[in-house]
Design an enzyme around this catalytic site. Structure first.
Site, PDB file in Angstrom:
ATOM      1  N   ASP A  91       0.867  -1.187   0.000  1.00 41.92           N
ATOM      2  CA  ASP A  91       0.000   0.000   0.000  1.00 41.92           C
ATOM      3  C   ASP A  91       0.897   1.228   0.000  1.00 41.92           C
ATOM      4  O   ASP A  91       1.543   1.537   1.007  1.00 41.92           O
ATOM      5  CB  ASP A  91      -0.903   0.038   1.231  1.00 41.92           C
ATOM      6  N   LYS A 117      -7.021   3.563  -2.936  1.00 46.06           N
ATOM      7  CA  LYS A 117      -7.346   3.508  -1.505  1.00 46.06           C
ATOM      8  C   LYS A 117      -7.627   4.903  -0.991  1.00 46.06           C
ATOM      9  O   LYS A 117      -6.909   5.850  -1.319  1.00 46.06           O
ATOM     10  CB  LYS A 117      -6.184   2.859  -0.748  1.00 46.06           C
ATOM     11  N   LYS A 158     -10.276   0.345  -2.036  1.00 44.59           N
ATOM     12  CA  LYS A 158     -10.067   0.028  -0.619  1.00 44.59           C
ATOM     13  C   LYS A 158     -10.449   1.236   0.223  1.00 44.59           C
ATOM     14  O   LYS A 158      -9.964   2.349  -0.016  1.00 44.59           O
ATOM     15  CB  LYS A 158      -8.610  -0.354  -0.346  1.00 44.59           C
TER      16      LYS A 158
END
Length: 224
Positions: free
Chosen positions: A93, A155, A184
């Site tokens: 991430d 995300k 996400k």
């Protein structure tokens, strides 16, 4: 199988507190095993330790890259990614270069993502855009750059820079992302109700430090 099993499989359980101790990580990993989470995220220093505890149970450890500001150079993010993978990380991430995005330096932003995706060698990659800090136009541009760069998810947030996942932002990102990449939602997802609303809005993965409370259907005041 209880009604929360499927939910547990799409939550990235996180412990990114800068003061977390090794004992905290051990307890966190024990909770992960007990509750059936499939992926966790810890700070890079603890990736190897968490991996040693969780890999026998088939649980992935993910690495936050460029955390939590995103302003590191591409070289630094690439080297951080390489080391994380060497230490056992199986998901990445990364935080987008917000300054470059705000400056309109879109080639820089895209290259930053491309290079991290390249060294991830097929591992799932997610790119954090900090929705609370962006205009709608910037959210569109960021998501398009993420798609073009070959990452797997957009995300919402780190949870450390103000704001977090909202139903409105998840709906917006899903519309822009289409079916090409995942969404996400992270930052502020604290209860079972939060999780259900966010999933209904289009999220395919959740990130939360309150994951145990979520799957137990409990309220929690713990921050992401």
């Amino acid at each position: 199988m209880n009604k929360y099993d499927n939910l547990a499989s799409i939550i990235d359980y996180t412990l990114l507190d800068p003061t977390a101790t090794k004992e905290d990580i051990k307890k966190f990993c024990e909770e992960t095993i007990e509750h059936g989470f499939k992926t966790v995220f810890v700070n890079p220093y603890y990736i190897s330790y968490a991996h040693s505890l969780l890999s026998p149970h088939g649980i992935k450890v993910g690495a936050p890259i460029g955390f939590s500001l995103g302003g590191a150079t591409t070289h630094v993010k690439v080297e951080e990614t390489k080391e994380a993978i060497e230490n056992g990380a199986e998901e990445i991430d990364m935080l987008i270069n917000l300054g470059a995005l705000k400056s309109g330096e879109y080639d820089v932003v895209k290259k930053d993502i491309v290079e991290v995706v390249k060294v991830s060698k097929g591992l799932t990659t997610k790119v954090i855009i900090e929705t609370a800090l962006l205009t709608d136009d910037e959210k569109v541009i960021a998501t398009e750059l993420i798609k073009e760069a070959g990452a797997d998810f957009v995300k919402t947030a780190t949870g450390f820079n103000g704001g977090g996942a909202t139903v409105e932002d998840v709906k917006f990102l899903r519309k822009v992302a289409g079916n090409n990449i995942g969404v996400k939602a992270a930052g502020g997802v604290k209860t079972y109700e939060d999780a259900m609303n966010i999933i209904a809005a289009g999220a395919t993965r959740l990130g939360a430090s309150s994951a145990v409370a979520i799957i137990n259907g409990e309220n929690s005041k713990v921050n992401y």
